[in-house]
Design an enzyme around this catalytic site. Structure first.
Site, PDB file in Angstrom:
ATOM      1  N   HIS A  36      40.926  39.943  23.864  1.00 20.52           N
ATOM      2  CA  HIS A  36      41.324  40.034  25.273  1.00 20.52           C
ATOM      3  C   HIS A  36      41.790  38.671  25.797  1.00 20.52           C
ATOM      4  O   HIS A  36      41.298  38.177  26.806  1.00 20.52           O
ATOM      5  CB  HIS A  36      40.175  40.573  26.133  1.00 20.52           C
ATOM      6  CG  HIS A  36      40.627  41.131  27.448  1.00 20.52           C
ATOM      7  ND1 HIS A  36      39.909  42.082  28.133  1.00 20.52           N
ATOM      8  CD2 HIS A  36      41.715  40.878  28.216  1.00 20.52           C
ATOM      9  CE1 HIS A  36      40.521  42.392  29.256  1.00 20.52           C
ATOM     10  NE2 HIS A  36      41.638  41.666  29.325  1.00 20.52           N
ATOM     11  N   GLU A  53      34.266  46.551  25.660  1.00 15.08           N
ATOM     12  CA  GLU A  53      34.165  45.097  25.484  1.00 15.08           C
ATOM     13  C   GLU A  53      32.894  44.599  26.167  1.00 15.08           C
ATOM     14  O   GLU A  53      32.514  45.108  27.215  1.00 15.08           O
ATOM     15  CB  GLU A  53      35.373  44.402  26.127  1.00 15.08           C
ATOM     16  CG  GLU A  53      36.692  44.624  25.425  1.00 15.08           C
ATOM     17  CD  GLU A  53      37.833  43.908  26.155  1.00 15.08           C
ATOM     18  OE1 GLU A  53      37.560  43.011  26.991  1.00 15.08           O
ATOM     19  OE2 GLU A  53      38.990  44.255  25.907  1.00 15.08           O
ATOM     20  N   ARG A  75      44.212  47.449  29.554  1.00 13.26           N
ATOM     21  CA  ARG A  75      42.785  47.725  29.594  1.00 13.26           C
ATOM     22  C   ARG A  75      42.420  48.605  28.406  1.00 13.26           C
ATOM     23  O   ARG A  75      43.096  49.596  28.108  1.00 13.26           O
ATOM     24  CB  ARG A  75      42.400  48.417  30.918  1.00 13.26           C
ATOM     25  CG  ARG A  75      42.437  47.494  32.119  1.00 13.26           C
ATOM     26  CD  ARG A  75      41.339  46.444  32.030  1.00 13.26           C
ATOM     27  NE  ARG A  75      41.257  45.572  33.190  1.00 13.26           N
ATOM     28  CZ  ARG A  75      41.809  44.364  33.289  1.00 13.26           C
ATOM     29  NH1 ARG A  75      42.524  43.891  32.270  1.00 13.26           N
ATOM     30  NH2 ARG A  75      41.651  43.632  34.360  1.00 13.26           N
TER      31      ARG A  75
END
Length: 393
Positions: free
Chosen positions: A261, A244, A215
């Protein structure tokens, strides 16, 4: 996952209205027998769009909370990803809404990303020490894989103090290759938000390699940017980013390898997440018997036959060559940087471009779909390839 008693008879027998993130693969295969499926962009789902929904299927980009679900008929939420920080599980349980994530579904995909990233950077990991921050499904699998490769590894995970490789965070950060796979936790007793702040980042060696594929906010991105500006020799690989999809473009310019990601975005991992959520929904529905069990998603994608790859190289060069034939993170790096350049020249907003790269991500197969022709390679190299998950002939 929250276990619940079977629903009332009407809920258990009627065709279900299913609202799903449009990026979830295999929806028809796994959920088509249950009712109607409506696909929507996950980032912009609204409560109004869920006014008739019985089931909500999301990925990590959809915050699922009271603001989204209040006064809707949703009674099951499934997140086809490994994390839960986007789910307000306390509110869901208080409201009697069953929920499940898919822990471990893409763990192998992320582990393969780590090794392919090192291969893309031409870093021979066979003589390096590893540190892992966060040793759940992903970190735990990476730990196992490293042991299978005969490598030295220490791990930091305050939730798993009895791990045989447990060490302090400071010790882990002193290793030559540090891999971050911790979930984002904001509450005590073990918060991970900005776990790697300026002080902790300064504990990394000047020639260390930092790979972040858990994360984004586990690292203070501003502090990381400052560290990279101070020491260009420091190597950073970022798949996840703070804030993000509106990522820090100055940080993007400084990292050695960047991706939007997608470390866990293998085709296999995505299908595994869909399958796991269908199984969780079946449990929630209780005695409901599905009409036709899905068949195509319960095994390898029938469209992907085993692919044969080969190399004329030897030693680590052979390993590097074969891994990059299967997946080269440089391709994702180029796409992300091109999107940033286009944004600077008046193109799409960076947040939209970031999400578009994820939405249009090409089909990526895991190592198990490949067979390496390695008869000319030395035994130790073949053993390494087998430990990584390749079939070797």
């Amino acid at each position: 996952m929250m276990d619940q008693a079977p629903r009332d008879a009407a809920y258990s027998s009627k065709p279900l209205n299913i609202v799903a993130d449009e990026n979830i693969p295999g929806l028809e295969d796994w959920f088509g027998d249950l009712g109607n499926i409506t696909r929507l962009p996950g980032r912009t789902m609204t409560r109004e769009q869920l006014r008739d929904a019985d089931v909500l299927l999301v990925r990590s980009v959809t915050p699922v909370n009271e603001n989204l679900l209040r006064d809707t008929p949703v009674r099951f939420v499934g997140s086809c990803t490994i994390g839960t920080d986007h789910l307000d599980t306390v509110w869901l349980e208080q409201r009697g809404v069953a929920w499940s994530a898919a822990p471990g579904c893409n763990a192998n995909s992320v582990v393969e990303y780590v090794f392919c990233a090192l291969a893309a950077l031409d870093i021979d990991w066979r003589d390096r020490t590893f540190g892992i921050v966060g040793c759940g499904n992903v970190g735990g699998l990476l730990q196992t894989r490293l042991h299978q490769l005969g490598l030295s590894v220490v791990v930091y995970d305050p939730w798993l103090p009895d791990n045989p490789d447990a060490a302090t965070l400071e010790t882990v950060l002193k290793q030559q290759i540090v891999c971050l796979h911790a979930p984002l936790v904001k509450a005590e007793p073990h918060p991970s938000l900005h776990m790697l702040d300026t002080a902790m980042l300064d504990k990394l060696a000047d020639d260390a390699v930092l790979i972040s594929a858990g994360r984004g906010a586990v690292i203070d991105n501003n502090a990381l940017l400052a560290r990279l500006q101070r020491n260009p020799a420091f190597t950073a690989v970022l798949d996840v980013w703070e804030n993000e999809p509106d990522i820090n473009l100055s940080l993007l310019e400084q990292v050695d390898l960047a991706s939007p990601h997608i470390a866990g975005y293998s085709h296999d991992g995505k299908l595994a997440g869909t399958r796991m959520i269908r199984e969780a929904l079946d449990l929630s529905l209780g005695d409901r018997s599905p009409g036709l069990r899905p068949v195509s998603a319960s095994h390898k994608d029938p469209a992907s036959e085993t692919k044969v790859i080969s190399t004329e190289k030897s030693g680590f060069a052979a390993i590097r060559d074969l891994l990059l034939q299967m997946y080269n993170p440089r391709d994702d790096d180029r796409c992300l940087r091109a999107a940033a350049d286009a944004h600077k020249q008046g193109g799409l907003p960076m947040a939209e471009a970031f999400d578009l790269l994820r939405k249009q991500y090409p089909k990526r197969l895991e190592f198990s779909h490949f067979r390496a022709s390695t008869s000319q390679l030395e035994k130790s190299t073949r053993q390494q390839l087998t430990a990584l998950g390749l079939q070797c002939s």
